[in-house]
Design a protein around this motif. Sequence first.
Motif, PDB file in Angstrom:
ATOM      1  N   LYS A 138      39.377  19.805  30.383  1.00 39.00           N
ATOM      2  CA  LYS A 138      39.337  18.357  30.167  1.00 39.00           C
ATOM      3  C   LYS A 138      40.263  17.915  29.044  1.00 39.00           C
ATOM      4  CE  LYS A 138      35.372  18.645  27.030  1.00 39.00           C
ATOM      5  NZ  LYS A 138      35.314  20.125  27.041  1.00 39.00           N
ATOM      6  N   THR A 164      45.775  16.529  29.802  1.00 42.74           N
ATOM      7  CA  THR A 164      45.899  15.240  30.485  1.00 42.74           C
ATOM      8  C   THR A 164      46.911  15.333  31.626  1.00 42.74           C
ATOM      9  OG1 THR A 164      47.626  14.499  28.946  1.00 42.74           O
ATOM     10  CG2 THR A 164      45.330  13.987  28.382  1.00 42.74           C
ATOM     11  N   ASP A 165      46.767  14.424  32.578  1.00 42.51           N
ATOM     12  CA  ASP A 165      47.683  14.349  33.733  1.00 42.51           C
ATOM     13  C   ASP A 165      47.730  15.673  34.498  1.00 42.51           C
ATOM     14  OD1 ASP A 165      48.401  11.736  32.920  1.00 42.51           O
ATOM     15  OD2 ASP A 165      49.865  12.558  31.514  1.00 42.51           O
TER      16      ASP A 165
END
Length: 235
Positions: free
Chosen positions: A64, A67-68
Motif C-alpha cells: 500500500k 503509489t500508481d
Amino acid sequence: MKKITLLLALALASVSALAQDSGKIGPRSSSDYAGGSGGHDSRNTGFGVKGGFNLSDVYGDNKKNYTDGSNYKAFHAGVYGQYGFSDKFSVQPELLYSRQGFQGTSTYTNGSTTTTVKERRLDYVQVPVLLVFNVLDNVSLHVGPQVALLTKVTEDGKERKIANEGNIYGYSYNSLDYGVAAGVEGRVGPARIGARYTAGFADVINNQVTVTGGKALDNIRNSLFQLYVGIGFAR
C-alpha cells in the motif's frame, strides 16, 4: 545471461538423455502402460520445452505504500522433465528463466540523495518441483514448492546491484526467493497448454533505509501468474 544460457543448455541435455534409450517418442494416453503396471513406461514420463506469458506483481503489508501500482508483463521459458509413478501421479522438475517485476512509485532518501523509482524488473532462474495429478486423461493439476535465484535487477531501465554493496540507495534485493506454485494443464497430442500461479514467501527488498514520508517498503513478496504452451515427448 551467459550463466542462464549455460544452465538451460545443461538442463536440456540432461532431459534429452531420458529419451535416448526410448523406442517410442510422442504422446500417449494416460492408460497406455506396459502391462498396465505404470512406472516409467507411462506417457507421464518424458521431457519437453515450454514458455509463455508472465503477469507479475507483489503482495504484502507494505504494498500500500507504493503509489500508481500496476502489473508487470513479461515472459518465461525453459525445460522440464517428468517421471510417472502411476496412471495418476508423476513428479515434474523444471528449469525456467522468468522475467518479472512490479510497477509502483516510491521515493528513497539516503543522506542528500533522493531518488524516485517507478518500475522494477526482476530476472529469475526458477526451479519448481511439482506433483502432477491426472484429473482426466489429458487434464492435470500441478502443485509443489519452488526456489528461484535473482540474476538481474533493473530500475526504470537502469541495472542496479542486487546486493547492498555499492548501492547508493542503501537497500538490497533478496537474491533467493522461495514459495509454492499451483496450476492446471491440458494436453492435445504432444502439445501442452497451462496456467499457473506462484506466491513467493521471501521479501523482495531487504535493508530498506529512510523513505520519504516514513513509509516502509521492504515487506513485499512476489506474486506471479503464468500462461504457457509447450511440447512434450514421452520416454
